[in-house]
Every structure is written in structure tokens, then in C-alpha cells.
Design a protein around this motif. Structure first.
Motif, PDB file in Angstrom:
ATOM      1  N   GLY A  60       0.651  -0.785   0.302  1.00 43.16           N
ATOM      2  CA  GLY A  60      -0.058   0.022   0.081  1.00 43.16           C
ATOM      3  C   GLY A  60       1.127   1.115  -0.359  1.00 43.16           C
ATOM      4  N   GLU A  61       2.295   0.609  -0.599  1.00 47.39           N
ATOM      5  CA  GLU A  61       2.812   2.567  -0.566  1.00 47.39           C
ATOM      6  C   GLU A  61       2.795   3.591  -1.690  1.00 47.39           C
ATOM      7  OE1 GLU A  61       7.640   0.473   0.916  1.00 47.39           O
ATOM      8  OE2 GLU A  61       7.277   0.847  -0.505  1.00 47.39           O
ATOM      9  N   ARG A  62       2.812   4.580  -1.444  1.00 45.16           N
ATOM     10  CA  ARG A  62       2.704   5.694  -2.753  1.00 45.16           C
ATOM     11  C   ARG A  62       3.493   6.916  -2.560  1.00 45.16           C
ATOM     12  NH1 ARG A  62      -0.623   2.304  -2.333  1.00 45.16           N
ATOM     13  NH2 ARG A  62      -2.695   2.386  -2.658  1.00 45.16           N
ATOM     14  N   LEU A  63       4.387   7.402  -3.637  1.00 46.22           N
ATOM     15  CA  LEU A  63       5.000   7.846  -3.501  1.00 46.22           C
ATOM     16  C   LEU A  63       4.220   9.662  -3.834  1.00 46.22           C
ATOM     17  CD1 LEU A  63       6.801   6.863  -6.749  1.00 46.22           C
ATOM     18  CD2 LEU A  63       7.619   7.309  -3.939  1.00 46.22           C
ATOM     19  N   SER A  64       5.176  10.555  -2.819  1.00 44.21           N
ATOM     20  CA  SER A  64       4.979  12.528  -2.534  1.00 44.21           C
ATOM     21  C   SER A  64       4.931  12.836  -3.964  1.00 44.21           C
ATOM     22  CB  SER A  64       5.061  12.646  -1.292  1.00 44.21           C
ATOM     23  OG  SER A  64       6.535  12.477  -1.939  1.00 44.21           O
ATOM     24  N   VAL A  65       3.668  13.472  -4.040  1.00 47.32           N
ATOM     25  CA  VAL A  65       4.684  14.002  -4.734  1.00 47.32           C
ATOM     26  C   VAL A  65       5.926  14.822  -5.222  1.00 47.32           C
ATOM     27  CG1 VAL A  65       4.186  16.467  -6.608  1.00 47.32           C
ATOM     28  CG2 VAL A  65       1.970  15.231  -5.115  1.00 47.32           C
ATOM     29  N   ALA A  66       6.680  15.224  -4.344  1.00 48.70           N
ATOM     30  CA  ALA A  66       8.313  15.872  -4.484  1.00 48.70           C
ATOM     31  C   ALA A  66       8.812  14.071  -4.780  1.00 48.70           C
ATOM     32  CB  ALA A  66       8.515  16.158  -3.480  1.00 48.70           C
ATOM     33  N   GLU A  67       8.255  13.297  -4.499  1.00 50.92           N
ATOM     34  CA  GLU A  67       8.935  11.180  -4.357  1.00 50.92           C
ATOM     35  C   GLU A  67       9.131  11.385  -6.237  1.00 50.92           C
ATOM     36  OE1 GLU A  67       9.434   9.275  -0.407  1.00 50.92           O
ATOM     37  OE2 GLU A  67       7.576   9.909  -1.147  1.00 50.92           O
ATOM     38  N   SER A  68       7.458  11.964  -6.642  1.00 52.73           N
ATOM     39  CA  SER A  68       7.374  11.482  -8.314  1.00 52.73           C
ATOM     40  C   SER A  68       8.071  11.995  -8.657  1.00 52.73           C
ATOM     41  CB  SER A  68       5.594  11.845  -7.833  1.00 52.73           C
ATOM     42  OG  SER A  68       4.584  11.240  -7.068  1.00 52.73           O
ATOM     43  N   ALA A  69       8.187  14.046  -8.843  1.00 54.43           N
ATOM     44  CA  ALA A  69       8.662  13.893  -9.847  1.00 54.43           C
ATOM     45  C   ALA A  69      10.054  13.464  -8.978  1.00 54.43           C
ATOM     46  CB  ALA A  69       8.862  15.452  -9.191  1.00 54.43           C
ATOM     47  N   GLY A  70      11.148  13.369  -8.523  1.00 54.70           N
ATOM     48  CA  GLY A  70      12.783  12.775  -8.143  1.00 54.70           C
ATOM     49  C   GLY A  70      12.378  11.600  -9.312  1.00 54.70           C
ATOM     50  N   ALA A  71      12.031  10.781  -8.970  1.00 58.24           N
ATOM     51  CA  ALA A  71      11.355   9.830  -9.780  1.00 58.24           C
ATOM     52  C   ALA A  71      11.207   9.006 -11.081  1.00 58.24           C
ATOM     53  CB  ALA A  71       9.770   8.597  -8.677  1.00 58.24           C
ATOM     54  N   MET A  72      10.435  10.862 -11.967  1.00 53.21           N
ATOM     55  CA  MET A  72      10.129  10.122 -13.166  1.00 53.21           C
ATOM     56  C   MET A  72      12.126  11.134 -13.304  1.00 53.21           C
ATOM     57  SD  MET A  72       7.842   9.679 -14.349  1.00 53.21           S
ATOM     58  CE  MET A  72       8.052  10.559 -16.345  1.00 53.21           C
TER      59      MET A  72
END
Length: 296
Positions: free
Chosen positions: A262-274
Motif C-alpha cells: 500500500g505504498e504511495r510516493l509523494s509529489v516530490a518523490e514522484s518528481a524525483g522518480a521521473m
């Protein structure tokens, strides 16, 4: 055959981040890794005694030297950094940080194996590292990731250990049976972590069922299967090509972490992931890496 082996390996490695989260619910990192490697060593013993002896005859002093160094990097130091890192960061973030491995491998192959590195690889490295910094500094504390800065930093250290492992594995599997290399590294790791189990035995009776199942999966399936298939794949293709397969790890891990944890990435983490994913695409997509002319 090579790509099939590499894809199976990355799928199993992706599952290891999820299983490790469950294992750490009942065990310390050292106990979880120690039990995992003892199980893997035990189940691999028949192969070593029956079929491995003929391959052992091919081992020379130089092979043993490189094998011990490779095993020190991974599984020994790699697992110490990885499992401790997973105490503080999410499985999704761990998979993403690990996904920078192909770029580190490309740089290592350039320096050590003589494989050429293109400009896109350098640019992709910079972007992927920037994404890792964003994820690490902007990651928010949560139940799954109480200290992202520490956790992601440890995962980066683990990734650098894995880079050395892949480069040495490429050198060894050019000469030796890939399954022999896999099993010997497991035995070296088991001996390395045995003191933790002897000096401070884990309490198996109080461990949860899911933790025991996770450690069993890590030891009996991932430790042998993932490394065995990866070493088989890397024996057939250049190190940079084998590194590209690592790109599948963050995709597999994010899906598994979403479904099982059930993990979710935050907006900032999603940006870093991209940034990490785009950096990897830039590094490996424009052109095929040049093969090492000395590679077999």
C-alpha cells in the motif's frame, strides 16, 4: 536466452524489496540476511557436491581472489546497506535508487572493462543522480519511510557495492560456470553473517508467520534464483547490456509495493522518480552500448 534470464532475475530482485519489508517486522537486518543466506547455502549444497566439483577444478588462485572480493561487495556489504536502508525508506524508493545501477555499471565498464561510454550516458547519470537527490531530500517521513535521507543514502551505498559486484561477476563468468559463481558467493556470505546468528541467535518462535515466509522466499528463491539467472545472463552479454535490465526493477517494485504494501510516493518523490527514469532512458535508449572487444 540472455534476456529471459535477466528479466527473471530483475523480477525476483524486485520482490526482494517487498519481502525484506515483511522480514524486518520480526528480524534485525543482520538476522534476516544471515538466515536467508544459511537457507540458500543449505539448499545449494547438493548441487555443489554433485555437479559443482567438476567446475571447482577450473578455479585458480586469481579466481578465488576475485570471488572473495566480489562476495565481500555483494552479498556481504550490499545486504548490510540494503537491509538497514529498508528500515528507513520505502520499498518503492529503494527500488528507484537501485535503478541507477545501469549507469554506474556503464561507468565502471568504461573504466575497468574498456567499454565505451557515450555522452547520453553521462547526461543520463547527471539527471538520474539529480532525481535521487530530490527523492532523498524531499522525501517525507512516514510509517514506511521514517528517515528517507538515511534510508536512500544507504541504498545508494548498496548500489555502489552492486556495481563492483556486477563488474567482477562479468569477469568471473567469462571463465567459470555462472551457477558455481552464484553458489560460492552465497557460501561466502553465509560464513560472513554466521557470527551474528551464533552470538545473538534470533527468536524464531516469536517471529510472525509472514516474516518467516519472507525470509524463506529470500533465501530459497531470490538468493539462488535472482543471482543465478543474472550471472547466467551477464555471461552471455556485455556488462552494459546486462545493466540495462536493471531498469525493470523500479517498475516491478513500485507495482508490488502498491499492491502488497500500500505504498504511495509523494509529489516530490514522484518528481524525483521521473527524473531517475528519464535519466536512465536517456542513458540507454539513443544508441546500443559498444561491446568490449576483449569480451568473449
Amino acid at each position: 536466452m540472455a534476456w529471459g534470464a535477466l528479466i527473471i532475475a530483475t523480477l525476483l530482485w524486485s520482490s526482494s524489496f517487498i519481502a525484506a519489508k515483511f522480514a524486518l517486522q520480526s528480524f534485525s537486518p543482520e538476522h534476516a540476511v544471515g538466515i536467508r543466506l544459511i537457507l540458500a547455502a543449505a539448499i545449494s549444497l547438493p548441487w555443489l557436491l554433485i555437479w559443482g566439483r567438476q567446475h571447482l577444478r577450473q578455479m585458480r588462485a586469481t579466481h578465488w581472489k576475485w570471488l572473495l572480493l566480489m562476495s565481500l561487495l555483494e552479498p556481504c556489504l550490499y545486504f548490510l546497506a540494503e537491509m538497514n536502508g529498508l528500515l528507513y525508506t520505502s520499498a518503492s524508493a529503494a527500488g528507484l535508487v537501485t535503478s541507477t545501477l545501469p549507469i554506474w555499471i556503464a561507468l565502471g565498464a568504461w573504466y575497468w572493462l574498456g567499454e565505451r561510454v557515450s555522452r547520453p550516458v553521462w547526461g543520463g547519470l547527471g539527471l538520474a543522480l539529480g532525481g535521487g537527490v530530490v527523492m532523498t531530500l524531499m522525501g517525507h517521513s512516514s510509517e514506511d519511510a521514517p528517515n528517507p535521507l538515511l534510508g536512500n543514502s544507504l541504498m545508494l551505498i548498496a548500489t555502489l557495492m552492486a556495481t563492483g559486484y556486477v563488474l567482477i561477476a562479468k569477469r568471473l563468468t567469462d571463465d567459470l560456470n555462472s551457477w558455481l559463481v552464484t553458489i560460492l558467493q552465497i557460501w561466502v556470505g553465509a560464513v560472513f553473517f554466521l557470527p551474528w546468528l551464533l552470538l545473538s541467535p534470533p527468536n524464531l518462535e516469536q517471529a510472525s508467520t509472514v516474516s518467516l515466509q519472507a525470509v524463506a522466499w529470500l533465501g530459497l528463491v531470490v538468493s539462488i534464483g535472482a543471482y543465478g539467472f543474472y550471472n547466467l545472463g551477464i555471461s552471455l552479454v556485455p556488462a552494459q547490456i546486462a545493466g540495462v535490465a536493471i531498469n525493470l526493477i523500479p517498475l516491478f517494485t513500485i507495482v508490488m509495493a502498491y499492491v502488497l504494501l500500500g505504498e504511495r510516493l509523494s509529489v516530490a518523490e514522484s518528481a524525483g522518480a521521473m527524473m531517475i527514469l528519464v535519466g536512465i532512458i536517456i542513458a540507454v535508449w539513443p544508441s546500443r552500448p559498444a561491446e568490449n572487444p576483449n569480451a568473449s
